[in-house]
Design a protein around this motif. Structure first.
Motif, PDB file in Angstrom:
ATOM      1  N   THR A 241       0.551  -0.914   0.124  1.00 25.32           N
ATOM      2  CA  THR A 241      -0.210  -0.209  -0.129  1.00 25.32           C
ATOM      3  C   THR A 241       0.635   1.377  -0.033  1.00 25.32           C
ATOM      4  O   THR A 241       0.745   1.995  -0.489  1.00 25.32           O
ATOM      5  CB  THR A 241      -1.095  -0.134   1.461  1.00 25.32           C
ATOM      6  OG1 THR A 241      -1.917  -1.425   1.495  1.00 25.32           O
ATOM      7  CG2 THR A 241      -1.684   1.408   1.206  1.00 25.32           C
ATOM      8  N   GLU A 242       2.138   1.164   0.932  1.00 27.21           N
ATOM      9  CA  GLU A 242       2.850   2.190   0.664  1.00 27.21           C
ATOM     10  C   GLU A 242       3.491   2.439  -0.263  1.00 27.21           C
ATOM     11  O   GLU A 242       3.767   3.797  -1.247  1.00 27.21           O
ATOM     12  CB  GLU A 242       3.962   2.108   2.513  1.00 27.21           C
ATOM     13  CG  GLU A 242       2.674   2.269   3.259  1.00 27.21           C
ATOM     14  CD  GLU A 242       3.957   2.592   4.920  1.00 27.21           C
ATOM     15  OE1 GLU A 242       5.806   2.184   4.615  1.00 27.21           O
ATOM     16  OE2 GLU A 242       3.900   1.872   6.042  1.00 27.21           O
ATOM     17  N   GLU A 244       2.354   1.806  -3.528  1.00 23.50           N
ATOM     18  CA  GLU A 244       1.203   2.754  -5.020  1.00 23.50           C
ATOM     19  C   GLU A 244       0.832   4.423  -4.248  1.00 23.50           C
ATOM     20  O   GLU A 244       0.765   4.414  -4.819  1.00 23.50           O
ATOM     21  CB  GLU A 244       0.338   1.374  -4.652  1.00 23.50           C
ATOM     22  CG  GLU A 244      -1.221   1.357  -5.496  1.00 23.50           C
ATOM     23  CD  GLU A 244      -0.287   1.990  -6.583  1.00 23.50           C
ATOM     24  OE1 GLU A 244      -0.789   2.596  -7.947  1.00 23.50           O
ATOM     25  OE2 GLU A 244       0.788   1.048  -6.953  1.00 23.50           O
ATOM     26  N   GLN A 245       1.125   3.910  -2.938  1.00 20.38           N
ATOM     27  CA  GLN A 245       0.847   5.741  -2.321  1.00 20.38           C
ATOM     28  C   GLN A 245       1.920   6.162  -2.522  1.00 20.38           C
ATOM     29  O   GLN A 245       1.762   7.837  -2.845  1.00 20.38           O
ATOM     30  CB  GLN A 245       0.571   5.686  -0.856  1.00 20.38           C
ATOM     31  CG  GLN A 245      -0.759   5.173  -0.005  1.00 20.38           C
ATOM     32  CD  GLN A 245      -1.080   5.004   1.221  1.00 20.38           C
ATOM     33  OE1 GLN A 245       0.211   5.479   1.629  1.00 20.38           O
ATOM     34  NE2 GLN A 245      -2.071   4.680   1.954  1.00 20.38           N
ATOM     35  N   GLN A 246       3.276   6.055  -2.400  1.00 21.99           N
ATOM     36  CA  GLN A 246       4.431   6.637  -3.022  1.00 21.99           C
ATOM     37  C   GLN A 246       4.025   6.683  -4.663  1.00 21.99           C
ATOM     38  O   GLN A 246       4.707   7.897  -5.350  1.00 21.99           O
ATOM     39  CB  GLN A 246       5.720   6.071  -2.866  1.00 21.99           C
ATOM     40  CG  GLN A 246       7.021   6.825  -2.880  1.00 21.99           C
ATOM     41  CD  GLN A 246       7.105   8.461  -2.560  1.00 21.99           C
ATOM     42  OE1 GLN A 246       6.557   8.268  -0.819  1.00 21.99           O
ATOM     43  NE2 GLN A 246       6.896   9.482  -3.259  1.00 21.99           N
ATOM     44  N   TYR A 247       3.823   5.833  -5.402  1.00 24.43           N
ATOM     45  CA  TYR A 247       3.907   6.163  -6.604  1.00 24.43           C
ATOM     46  C   TYR A 247       2.668   7.130  -6.688  1.00 24.43           C
ATOM     47  O   TYR A 247       3.216   7.970  -7.981  1.00 24.43           O
ATOM     48  CB  TYR A 247       2.956   4.794  -7.269  1.00 24.43           C
ATOM     49  CG  TYR A 247       3.708   4.680  -8.807  1.00 24.43           C
ATOM     50  CD1 TYR A 247       4.413   4.625  -9.389  1.00 24.43           C
ATOM     51  CD2 TYR A 247       2.159   3.656  -9.271  1.00 24.43           C
ATOM     52  CE1 TYR A 247       4.345   5.089 -10.916  1.00 24.43           C
ATOM     53  CE2 TYR A 247       2.343   3.832 -10.899  1.00 24.43           C
ATOM     54  CZ  TYR A 247       3.117   4.220 -11.920  1.00 24.43           C
ATOM     55  OH  TYR A 247       3.251   4.329 -12.802  1.00 24.43           O
ATOM     56  N   ALA A 248       1.583   7.587  -6.689  1.00 28.93           N
ATOM     57  CA  ALA A 248       0.765   7.999  -6.780  1.00 28.93           C
ATOM     58  C   ALA A 248       1.336   9.706  -6.391  1.00 28.93           C
ATOM     59  O   ALA A 248       0.589  10.275  -6.637  1.00 28.93           O
ATOM     60  CB  ALA A 248      -0.884   7.375  -6.160  1.00 28.93           C
ATOM     61  N   ARG A 249       1.620   9.622  -5.304  1.00 30.30           N
ATOM     62  CA  ARG A 249       1.897  10.736  -4.772  1.00 30.30           C
ATOM     63  C   ARG A 249       3.117  11.234  -5.327  1.00 30.30           C
ATOM     64  O   ARG A 249       2.671  12.570  -6.095  1.00 30.30           O
ATOM     65  CB  ARG A 249       3.353  10.358  -3.431  1.00 30.30           C
ATOM     66  CG  ARG A 249       3.096  11.834  -2.372  1.00 30.30           C
ATOM     67  CD  ARG A 249       4.021  11.178  -1.404  1.00 30.30           C
ATOM     68  NE  ARG A 249       4.753  12.656  -0.616  1.00 30.30           N
ATOM     69  CZ  ARG A 249       4.185  12.839   0.588  1.00 30.30           C
ATOM     70  NH1 ARG A 249       3.179  12.706   0.920  1.00 30.30           N
ATOM     71  NH2 ARG A 249       4.333  13.588   1.099  1.00 30.30           N
TER      72      ARG A 249
END
Length: 610
Positions: A241-242, A244-249
């Motif tokens: 999850t983290e 993927e969140q960084q990718y989106a961030r």
């Protein structure tokens, strides 16, 4: 009835010009504007009249002030009644009529009609793209560009037409009216026009460039988000999850920075234009008052000059945002056409004929192919398949099995050689007719997010319910279809299967795919691990149906699980794009070559070696 007439002016499903959209911005605009030119010609005419009416109202204001200063109150209406009635007619009748026509053309004709026309034609063009086109981009980004390009092209075209008449009519009319009062009133306005145009020339290209960057960043963000949603199972299974969140961030940060950079240019332009507008108001009003104090102009001229200048100042702010909007939309159109206007790599030749399959013989004649790299994937391949022959394609991963099937389906064009079906070169026939004569069951079965019925009828749209259920029973799909339901209360054949069929198990998707191909009943059949997702019991039950499905057909079966194809008429072993062995199962085992090694690897722990 009036709304309906305007809504039917543009035929949104009219045939496209039959060629690729241009890959440059202005030709791209003209490509679509030519198809709806009568609507824009009407918009130009209505806009001209509406702008003239707006200017005439300011002229009337000046005239009324002068009349009240020079005419006695007694008998005022009797003396000027006709002129006042005409002014009232213009304000109460002509203005609403022409502004209403403008709104009808924009909101009932151009806005929905042109947008849908562009989307329809772009969608149809993109559907003709090769498989490689879709493999090199995000599906979500392609869809977003098709949707946004129609909106952006329409908005920028309508805004340009509206701004054109407002600029020309207001500027020219103001200069004429000022000249009639006193030529010196023109000086501040002429100076302002030059400075205003200079500001636009300086800022607009920068707005456009930043808008293109912002649009590209927005498309990347959309692709990132859609990619995550599409592969949500993978995201959850790997518990990142983290990550993927960084990718989106990162994507959101990039898009935000690009939008902020575009906003800097817009803010700078806004401040510059606002400062110019203040100078125009002060200088024009001050000059008008000075001329009045010297008895060179009337009070009405002061009202006219002040009113027109304030209107021009308000309009200049509107035009600034319109111009900004136009070039922001042009940036989005440019971003979209980079995807949409790519040439189709696999095309039908002029006057391509339909494939006629009489026997089903297939011949690969010195076939060469690579995916654009230096290393060939298929090299000088020769293979003849007799009518009705069942061929098994075998080989290690990367040997070229799936590539060979994709070439037969003409999902890619050959680099050399030819493929013949009943002596007809597939390069000379239409792709639609070629694929209509080939049934295929793939390992990775993908279903449309529609009903079970719709997915099955893809095999034969005109199939009767009796034929539909016969295919379902033969594929052993009658065990689960009546039990299906979706969140909207639809059941059985009417139940929707979710994106790519995610609401069904792998085995259920595979049985739907088999039923679909059974329904199609094409003379050439390709099976790529057709039973890989089925459990042993269902596979055993369905083998009889597959046997009847293969009767009288030319069959190419790809299998990694060799036990499923040992009964084929002939096995063809591929390695590094070349045929290294051919023969029956027993013949290939006796040669103790690559096939024998692959068989030994699989039978060592799973099936008997006999």
């Amino acid at each position: 009835m009036l709304f309906h007439r305007f809504e039917r002016i543009i035929d949104i499903f009219q045939s496209d010009p039959g060629k690729a959209p241009p890959n440059r911005v202005w030709p791209f605009y003209l490509f679509y504007l030519r198809q709806v030119w009568p609507s824009f010609a009407a918009l130009l005419l209505v806009g001209l009249v509406a702008s003239l009416i707006e200017v005439s109202l300011f002229s009337y204001l000046s005239r009324i002030i002068d009349l009240t200063n020079t005419s006695p109150a007694t008998g005022f209406f009797s003396a000027h009644g006709a002129e006042l009635m005409w002014m009232a007619f213009v304000a109460l009748v002509m203005r609403p009529v022409f502004f209403g026509l403008h709104d009808l053309l924009v909101h009932q004709t151009i806005s929905p009609g042109m947008t849908s026309l562009i989307r329809w034609q772009n969608h149809n063009y993109v559907l003709r793209q090769s498989l490689n086109f879709f493999q090199n981009d995000f599906a979500g980004r392609i869809a977003q560009r098709i949707m946004q390009t129609g909106n952006s092209l329409r908005d920028s075209a309508v805004q340009a037409v509206d701004a054109l008449w407002h600029v020309i009519i207001y500027a020219v009319s103001a200069l004429v009216l000022f000249a009639e009062a006193d030529w010196r009133l023109m000086i501040p306005l002429v100076a302002w026009i030059f400075c205003y145009v200079a500001c636009l020339f300086y800022f607009v290209p920068r707005v456009k460039a930043r808008s293109v960057e912002s649009s590209e960043a927005r498309s990347r963000l959309m692709g990132c988000i859609v990619d995550g949603y599409t592969n949500i199972t993978t995201l959850k299974l790997f518990a990142h999850t983290e990550l993927e969140q960084q990718y989106a961030r990162d994507a959101i940060t990039d898009q935000t920075v690009k939008t902020q950079l575009a906003g800097r240019v817009v803010t700078s332009m806004d401040v510059a234009i606002t400062s110019l507008n203040g100078v125009l108001i002060v200088s024009t009003t001050g000059l008008a008052l000075w001329l009045w104090t010297h008895s060179l102009i009337s009070v009405g001229a002061i009202a006219l000059a002040t009113g027109l200048v304030i209107r021009i100042v308000n309009m200049s702010g509107w035009i600034m945002w319109v111009v900004n909007g136009i070039f922001e939309n042009i940036g989005m159109v440019q971003d979209g056409l980079n995807t949409i206007a790519q040439p189709v790599s696999v095309t039908d030749r002029p006057a391509a004929k339909d494939l006629q399959v009489r026997h089903g013989a297939i011949h690969f004649d010195n076939v060469n192919f690579n995916y654009g790299g230096d290393r060939p994937v298929i090299s000088g391949l020769q293979l003849s398949i007799k009518p009705g022959e069942k061929i098994g394609l075998i080989g290690p991963s990367g040997a070229g099995k799936s590539t060979l099937v994709n070439l037969l389906l003409r999902l890619y064009d050959l680099d050399g050689g030819r493929i013949l079906i009943d002596e007809q070169n597939i390069a000379d026939i239409s792709q639609e007719s070629l694929r209509a004569q080939i049934g295929m069951i793939t390992q990775d079965t993908s279903l449309l997010h529609r009903s079970i019925r719709d997915n099955l009828l893809y095999g034969r749209p005109d199939a009767s319910d009796e034929q539909l259920w016969d295919a379902i029973r033969r594929a052993r799909a009658d065990e689960f279809i009546p039990l299906l339901s979706d969140p909207n209360g639809r059941t059985g054949l009417d139940a929707h299967v979710g994106e790519r069929g995610v609401k069904l198990s792998g085995g259920q998707r595979q049985r739907i795919a088999i039923a679909r191909v059974l329904l199609k009943d094409a003379p050439v059949l390709i099976m790529d691990e057709a039973t890989s997702a089925l459990d042993s019991e269902v596979e055993s039950a369905i083998q009889e149906s597959l046997g009847s499905l293969m009767e009288g057909k030319t069959v190419i079966a790809i299998a990694h699980r060799l036990s499923t194809i040992v009964k084929m008429d002939r096995l063809v072993v591929l390695d590094k794009g070349n045929i290294v062995e051919t023969g029956t199962h027993q013949q290939l085992l006796a040669r103790k070559g690559l096939y024998a090694r692959l068989w030994q690897h699989q039978t060592g722990g799973f099936v008997g070696a006999d």
